[in-house]
Design a protein around this motif. Structure first.
Motif, mmCIF file in Angstrom:
data_model
loop_
_atom_site.group_PDB
_atom_site.id
_atom_site.type_symbol
_atom_site.label_atom_id
_atom_site.label_comp_id
_atom_site.label_asym_id
_atom_site.label_seq_id
_atom_site.Cartn_x
_atom_site.Cartn_y
_atom_site.Cartn_z
ATOM 1 N N LYS A 112 -9.394 0.575 1.607
ATOM 2 C CA LYS A 112 -8.230 -0.276 1.377
ATOM 3 C C LYS A 112 -7.770 -0.014 -0.046
ATOM 4 O O LYS A 112 -8.453 -0.363 -1.002
ATOM 5 C CB LYS A 112 -8.593 -1.749 1.567
ATOM 6 C CG LYS A 112 -7.414 -2.653 1.492
ATOM 7 C CD LYS A 112 -7.776 -4.043 1.928
ATOM 8 C CE LYS A 112 -6.504 -4.846 2.074
ATOM 9 N NZ LYS A 112 -6.706 -6.033 2.853
ATOM 10 N N LEU A 113 -6.636 0.646 -0.166
ATOM 11 C CA LEU A 113 -6.116 1.024 -1.470
ATOM 12 C C LEU A 113 -4.855 0.240 -1.763
ATOM 13 O O LEU A 113 -3.887 0.290 -1.001
ATOM 14 C CB LEU A 113 -5.819 2.533 -1.505
ATOM 15 C CG LEU A 113 -5.233 3.079 -2.790
ATOM 16 C CD1 LEU A 113 -6.207 2.905 -3.952
ATOM 17 C CD2 LEU A 113 -4.877 4.540 -2.618
ATOM 18 N N GLU A 114 -4.892 -0.509 -2.853
ATOM 19 C CA GLU A 114 -3.730 -1.265 -3.298
ATOM 20 C C GLU A 114 -3.549 -1.007 -4.787
ATOM 21 O O GLU A 114 -4.469 -1.220 -5.578
ATOM 22 C CB GLU A 114 -3.912 -2.764 -3.053
ATOM 23 C CG GLU A 114 -4.018 -3.133 -1.599
ATOM 24 C CD GLU A 114 -4.121 -4.627 -1.353
ATOM 25 O OE1 GLU A 114 -3.788 -5.043 -0.243
ATOM 26 O OE2 GLU A 114 -4.542 -5.371 -2.267
ATOM 27 N N HIS B 62 -3.684 3.691 5.484
ATOM 28 C CA HIS B 62 -3.022 4.186 4.282
ATOM 29 C C HIS B 62 -3.055 3.082 3.237
ATOM 30 O O HIS B 62 -3.413 1.944 3.533
ATOM 31 C CB HIS B 62 -1.570 4.590 4.597
ATOM 32 C CG HIS B 62 -0.782 3.500 5.233
ATOM 33 N ND1 HIS B 62 -0.704 3.346 6.582
ATOM 34 C CD2 HIS B 62 -0.069 2.484 4.704
ATOM 35 C CE1 HIS B 62 0.033 2.292 6.864
ATOM 36 N NE2 HIS B 62 0.433 1.730 5.734
ATOM 37 N N GLY B 63 -2.695 3.420 2.031
ATOM 38 C CA GLY B 63 -2.656 2.442 0.964
ATOM 39 C C GLY B 63 -1.231 2.026 0.656
ATOM 40 O O GLY B 63 -0.283 2.523 1.269
ATOM 41 N N SER C 238 -4.145 7.271 1.314
ATOM 42 C CA SER C 238 -5.379 6.685 0.785
ATOM 43 C C SER C 238 -6.615 7.503 1.154
ATOM 44 O O SER C 238 -7.716 6.987 1.152
ATOM 45 C CB SER C 238 -5.533 5.236 1.280
ATOM 46 O OG SER C 238 -5.734 5.210 2.667
#
Length: 151
Positions: free
Chosen positions: A132-134, A97-98, A113
């Motif tokens: 990779k979601l930020e 998940h992000g 994400s």
């Protein structure tokens, strides 16, 4: 039962099912980290905590346990300003998940994400192994505080 006790129990169950020994030291490390589900803590701070309750524990042992917990999916890690930071896994069901990072209060909020159909179509010729979601900004609480102060 508080949320971090529930999360601790989930992490402990994963540890107990692994090939690692479930030692008092690892349980204490898990307990400490379970307080950091919504924020990251530096590995240096984790090491200092472990040194405070186990004066003879080596830095290498703490770092190895952090790596092993990361490999098991119990904790998440990221590098920030050249420093390794960790947090307790906030979603054992969907560990991929992000996160939204509030740049004011430093709260970390889990976000979905999964790739949108539009993005999936753009990536159809590739094999996506990880996302990779930020996202960084102000959380709802900090936005309200900001608006209240600007009135």
């Amino acid at each position: 039962m508080t949320d971090n006790i529930v999360q601790y129990d989930k992490g402990l169950a994963i540890l107990e099912k692994s090939e690692l020994r479930t030692t008092k030291q690892r349980k204490d490390l898990l307990k400490f980290l379970s307080d950091f589900e919504n924020s990251y803590v530096s590995v240096t701070e984790v090491d200092e905590y472990m040194q405070s309750i186990y004066p003879n524990v080596s830095h290498t042992t703490t770092y190895r346990n952090i790596k092993e917990f990361t490999d098991l999916g119990i904790i998440e890690q990221r590098s920030e300003d050249g420093q390794l930071r960790v947090k307790f896994q906030c979603d054992f069901v969907s560990p991929r998940h992000g996160h939204f990072f509030c740049q004011n209060c430093h709260r970390v909020i889990k976000i979905d994400s999964s790739l949108s159909p539009q993005l999936q179509s753009q990536l159809k010729q590739f094999l996506v192994l990880n996302v990779k979601l930020e996202i960084f900004g102000l959380c709802d609480i900090c936005q309200q505080e900001r608006e209240k102060n600007n009135q």
